[in-house]
Write a protein that holds these residues in place. Structure first.
Motif, PDB file in Angstrom:
ATOM      1  N   SER A  75      13.212   1.974  -0.545  1.00  0.00           N
ATOM      2  CA  SER A  75      12.264   2.797   0.204  1.00  0.00           C
ATOM      3  C   SER A  75      12.935   3.459   1.400  1.00  0.00           C
ATOM      4  O   SER A  75      12.429   4.430   1.948  1.00  0.00           O
ATOM      5  CB  SER A  75      11.114   1.927   0.707  1.00  0.00           C
ATOM      6  OG  SER A  75      11.608   1.010   1.689  1.00  0.00           O
ATOM      7  N   GLY A  76      14.057   2.880   1.850  1.00  0.00           N
ATOM      8  CA  GLY A  76      14.712   3.359   3.059  1.00  0.00           C
ATOM      9  C   GLY A  76      14.087   2.810   4.334  1.00  0.00           C
ATOM     10  O   GLY A  76      14.538   3.139   5.432  1.00  0.00           O
ATOM     11  N   HIS A 100      17.644  13.306  -1.733  1.00  0.00           N
ATOM     12  CA  HIS A 100      18.107  14.697  -1.719  1.00  0.00           C
ATOM     13  C   HIS A 100      18.870  15.088  -2.977  1.00  0.00           C
ATOM     14  O   HIS A 100      18.796  16.237  -3.408  1.00  0.00           O
ATOM     15  CB  HIS A 100      18.964  14.952  -0.475  1.00  0.00           C
ATOM     16  CG  HIS A 100      18.224  14.660   0.793  1.00  0.00           C
ATOM     17  ND1 HIS A 100      17.042  15.286   1.129  1.00  0.00           N
ATOM     18  CD2 HIS A 100      18.468  13.776   1.796  1.00  0.00           C
ATOM     19  CE1 HIS A 100      16.594  14.824   2.283  1.00  0.00           C
ATOM     20  NE2 HIS A 100      17.441  13.903   2.715  1.00  0.00           N
ATOM     21  N   GLU A 101      19.651  14.166  -3.550  1.00  0.00           N
ATOM     22  CA  GLU A 101      20.420  14.550  -4.740  1.00  0.00           C
ATOM     23  C   GLU A 101      19.605  14.342  -6.017  1.00  0.00           C
ATOM     24  O   GLU A 101      19.567  15.207  -6.889  1.00  0.00           O
ATOM     25  CB  GLU A 101      21.743  13.780  -4.799  1.00  0.00           C
ATOM     26  CG  GLU A 101      22.674  14.158  -3.648  1.00  0.00           C
ATOM     27  CD  GLU A 101      24.027  13.465  -3.761  1.00  0.00           C
ATOM     28  OE1 GLU A 101      24.606  13.421  -4.854  1.00  0.00           O
ATOM     29  OE2 GLU A 101      24.502  12.946  -2.722  1.00  0.00           O
ATOM     30  N   VAL A 102      18.976  13.175  -6.110  1.00  0.00           N
ATOM     31  CA  VAL A 102      18.150  12.934  -7.301  1.00  0.00           C
ATOM     32  C   VAL A 102      16.804  13.646  -7.144  1.00  0.00           C
ATOM     33  O   VAL A 102      16.184  14.043  -8.133  1.00  0.00           O
ATOM     34  CB  VAL A 102      17.951  11.416  -7.527  1.00  0.00           C
ATOM     35  CG1 VAL A 102      17.128  11.140  -8.780  1.00  0.00           C
ATOM     36  CG2 VAL A 102      19.315  10.714  -7.627  1.00  0.00           C
ATOM     37  N   GLY A 103      16.379  13.821  -5.901  1.00  0.00           N
ATOM     38  CA  GLY A 103      15.108  14.513  -5.654  1.00  0.00           C
ATOM     39  C   GLY A 103      13.905  13.644  -5.942  1.00  0.00           C
ATOM     40  O   GLY A 103      12.866  14.121  -6.413  1.00  0.00           O
ATOM     41  N   ALA A 106      18.275   0.077   2.360  1.00  0.00           N
ATOM     42  CA  ALA A 106      18.958   1.148   1.638  1.00  0.00           C
ATOM     43  C   ALA A 106      18.986   2.428   2.445  1.00  0.00           C
ATOM     44  O   ALA A 106      17.970   2.811   3.029  1.00  0.00           O
ATOM     45  CB  ALA A 106      18.248   1.400   0.309  1.00  0.00           C
ATOM     46  N   ASP A 107      20.134   3.076   2.467  1.00  0.00           N
ATOM     47  CA  ASP A 107      20.191   4.484   2.848  1.00  0.00           C
ATOM     48  C   ASP A 107      19.792   5.249   1.583  1.00  0.00           C
ATOM     49  O   ASP A 107      20.470   5.161   0.563  1.00  0.00           O
ATOM     50  CB  ASP A 107      21.618   4.827   3.290  1.00  0.00           C
ATOM     51  CG  ASP A 107      21.762   6.285   3.692  1.00  0.00           C
ATOM     52  OD1 ASP A 107      21.240   7.166   2.972  1.00  0.00           O
ATOM     53  OD2 ASP A 107      22.411   6.551   4.706  1.00  0.00           O
ATOM     54  N   VAL A 108      18.678   5.987   1.650  1.00  0.00           N
ATOM     55  CA  VAL A 108      18.159   6.612   0.426  1.00  0.00           C
ATOM     56  C   VAL A 108      18.395   8.125   0.387  1.00  0.00           C
ATOM     57  O   VAL A 108      17.717   8.838  -0.344  1.00  0.00           O
ATOM     58  CB  VAL A 108      16.653   6.294   0.219  1.00  0.00           C
ATOM     59  CG1 VAL A 108      16.470   4.813  -0.071  1.00  0.00           C
ATOM     60  CG2 VAL A 108      15.822   6.728   1.411  1.00  0.00           C
ATOM     61  N   VAL A 127      22.603  -1.550   6.996  1.00  0.00           N
ATOM     62  CA  VAL A 127      22.201  -0.335   6.292  1.00  0.00           C
ATOM     63  C   VAL A 127      23.279  -0.019   5.259  1.00  0.00           C
ATOM     64  O   VAL A 127      24.453   0.123   5.600  1.00  0.00           O
ATOM     65  CB  VAL A 127      22.052   0.857   7.260  1.00  0.00           C
ATOM     66  CG1 VAL A 127      21.570   2.091   6.504  1.00  0.00           C
ATOM     67  CG2 VAL A 127      21.098   0.497   8.397  1.00  0.00           C
ATOM     68  N   CYS A 128      22.888   0.083   4.004  1.00  0.00           N
ATOM     69  CA  CYS A 128      23.872   0.230   2.921  1.00  0.00           C
ATOM     70  C   CYS A 128      23.861   1.654   2.391  1.00  0.00           C
ATOM     71  O   CYS A 128      22.820   2.167   1.972  1.00  0.00           O
ATOM     72  CB  CYS A 128      23.532  -0.727   1.779  1.00  0.00           C
ATOM     73  SG  CYS A 128      23.511  -2.454   2.312  1.00  0.00           S
ATOM     74  N   ARG A 129      25.040   2.268   2.387  1.00  0.00           N
ATOM     75  CA  ARG A 129      25.126   3.640   1.899  1.00  0.00           C
ATOM     76  C   ARG A 129      26.178   3.726   0.797  1.00  0.00           C
ATOM     77  O   ARG A 129      27.319   3.255   0.954  1.00  0.00           O
ATOM     78  CB  ARG A 129      25.495   4.565   3.057  1.00  0.00           C
ATOM     79  CG  ARG A 129      25.485   6.003   2.607  1.00  0.00           C
ATOM     80  CD  ARG A 129      25.621   6.963   3.766  1.00  0.00           C
ATOM     81  NE  ARG A 129      25.432   8.318   3.286  1.00  0.00           N
ATOM     82  CZ  ARG A 129      25.683   9.406   3.994  1.00  0.00           C
ATOM     83  NH1 ARG A 129      26.119   9.287   5.232  1.00  0.00           N
ATOM     84  NH2 ARG A 129      25.503  10.592   3.473  1.00  0.00           N
ATOM     85  N   GLU A 130      25.821   4.397  -0.285  1.00  0.00           N
ATOM     86  CA  GLU A 130      26.726   4.543  -1.424  1.00  0.00           C
ATOM     87  C   GLU A 130      28.013   5.245  -0.995  1.00  0.00           C
ATOM     88  O   GLU A 130      27.967   6.258  -0.297  1.00  0.00           O
ATOM     89  CB  GLU A 130      26.083   5.386  -2.540  1.00  0.00           C
ATOM     90  CG  GLU A 130      24.695   4.973  -2.959  1.00  0.00           C
ATOM     91  CD  GLU A 130      23.615   5.712  -2.156  1.00  0.00           C
ATOM     92  OE1 GLU A 130      23.890   6.149  -1.021  1.00  0.00           O
ATOM     93  OE2 GLU A 130      22.500   5.829  -2.685  1.00  0.00           O
TER      94      GLU A 130
END
Lengths: 320, 320
Positions: free
Chosen positions: B228-229, B275-278, B268-270, B123-126
């Motif tokens: 897609s997450g 939440h930020e980009v909406g 992807a961790d989306v 699981v990849c998170r920015e």
């Protein structure tokens, strides 16, 4: 080392590499900026604008180096940290790397910087300390290294990346720390400095040059810190310079405010350099500074150094 | 968004960006490769070889974009992971970035990749998952991002970096996973696949395009996963394709050996995207695959896709 091409040959670090390169290599080809007055014995001199990919390709096709020592970069004291030219030097380095591999190059050694590390670490160790550059300069050096590493791994190219800490010595740019203090004091002028409590890793430029040529001759792969491994307070360095210049009363420690945004400690872990590369400096700091002040005594009036080498200095405003 | 320049406009992702860009921007300028047959409504078309810095400079000086959506990169399926052309695309991107800032650009959005992450993470998170590219492609994407980030921070430039996971949809390169399986089955041919136990994050290309345009319109700064997450086994994706194509018996799961060197899970961790980009996808995987198989049914005989977009696919030999 059959045939080496060195870039930035007229710079602070580059010019000190030429003597050891002549010992190490069959042929030494040196790239200097167009119009550069720099000359030296025992090298084939090539004027080239490395920011022009077409000139890079022509130069490399002509020389066909087996080994490349890439030192050229933007180095204007103070300005290089934020200089937008850093981006162009990434492009230039990549074009050089492509040309080098396309023309049969075997080993690529480049100049990195302690500015690639997370400065919160204090003691910086290859492969261990996080790479978290605080500056555009550090980010560009690190980005270039990342591409170099990936391409070298994929193509079986030899490579090393010497991360330079703080250099001093003959031909240093007059606005860098040791040069500026030595020249002021030798001219009988006061030398205003910060309090100088920050500790740094200082290495004589000729020793750094020796380390780079050892990296070029050897087979160690990857990043290698090029430093002394000794943390010394900047105040102690400039006090020693003042003593050697015979003008301790002209040193004004604390006349400038402490630098902002700089870490209290920045020193190289030199175990890779010492044990894997098998290289140690030839001079102590005292010997190196004595040699340097003597050199400035005999060259004080001349603006040597030019744009310097490819190395970060201590910011002039952070001096002492 | 006053005036946008999109590179790679004729590519897999690029062509899907044009419709939402027309909604979002006053003017849409699209860079396509010289000689490209690609045409679309509502854009100003510019042929330019982005690997030539002089053409990049001329293009940007002519358009003077306020916003840049940089998608062009080397994308030949299978080959792009190791293509030495990746290095040239770093140089091209940097030249574009320099020209963009020099001509008053405000916000730069580029296409990154899940290949920048350490694939051991799953699981990849920015900002959390280590960046440790296993491929030249991933290293070059990450190196470009590092320079972009440092320059943007220094100059106050807006920027975002959409890290793309696995895309499918209309105009996909025929050698990529979903396209190759759909086309084979629709043509009545068998589709040999690996066992397909690896789980991936699949997103319809038009949804990815929508996410990129949202990044361009918004103000979120930095890397943002575009996925897609949802982790789905590759076998489940191709089974669904086979059902939709009405040819489940022609699917040969396990006819190819399992892929080597690929992680079991990559998703992807989306949370940033959501939440930020909406922004959230408009299609479920089932809807997207149905739409895609229908598209291939009506376009099956034509070699669409060309060199595709700027995105990593699932390697053809790793398919299913």
């Amino acid at each position: 080392v059959r045939r080496v091409l060195i870039t930035g040959a007229g710079g602070f670090l580059g010019r000190h590499c030429l003597a050891p390169l002549r010992e190490a290599a069959g042929e030494v080809h040196a790239a200097v900026r167009p119009g550069s007055p720099f000359q030296a014995e025992g090298m084939v001199r090539h004027e080239a604008d490395l920011l022009d990919p077409a000139q890079v390709e022509r130069l490399v096709a002509r020389v066909r180096p087996t080994h490349l020592l890439h030192l050229a970069w933007t180095t204007e004291p103070g300005a290089f940290w934020r200089d937008a030219g850093n981006v162009r030097w990434v492009e230039a380095g990549l074009a050089l790397l492509r040309a080098f591999t396309a023309h049969g190059g075997l080993r690529f050694v480049g100049a990195g910087s302690c500015a690639e590390y997370d400065w919160a670490a204090g003691v910086c160790r290859e492969g261990d300390t996080p790479l978290r550059p605080a500056t555009l300069y550090g980010a560009c050096k690190n980005a270039f290294r990342e591409v170099l590493e990936a391409l070298a791994r994929q193509q079986g190219l030899g490579w090393a990346w010497g991360r330079v800490f703080f250099l001093y010595g003959p031909h240093e740019h007059p606005r860098r720390l040791v040069a500026s203090v030595a020249r002021a004091l030798l001219a009988g002028q006061p030398a205003p400095c910060t309090p100088g409590t920050q500790e740094r890793d200082f290495l004589h430029v000729a020793d750094a040059a020796g380390a780079f040529v050892a990296l070029l001759r050897g087979e160690v792969c990857g990043p290698v810190n090029v430093g002394s491994g000794q943390a010394v307070a900047v105040a102690d360095v400039v006090r020693r310079v003042a003593d050697l210049a015979g003008a301790p009363a002209l040193l004004r420690l604390g006349a400038l405010p402490p630098p902002t945004g700089e870490p209290p400690l920045l020193v190289a872990d030199v175990r890779r350099l010492t044990h894997e590369v098998g290289w140690t400096p030839h001079r102590s700091l005292d010997e190196g500074l004595a040699e340097t002040v003597a050199w400035w005594r005999s060259h004080g009036g001349r603006e040597e150094g030019g744009r310097g080498g490819s190395l970060p200095g201590v910011r002039a405003r952070a001096a002492g």
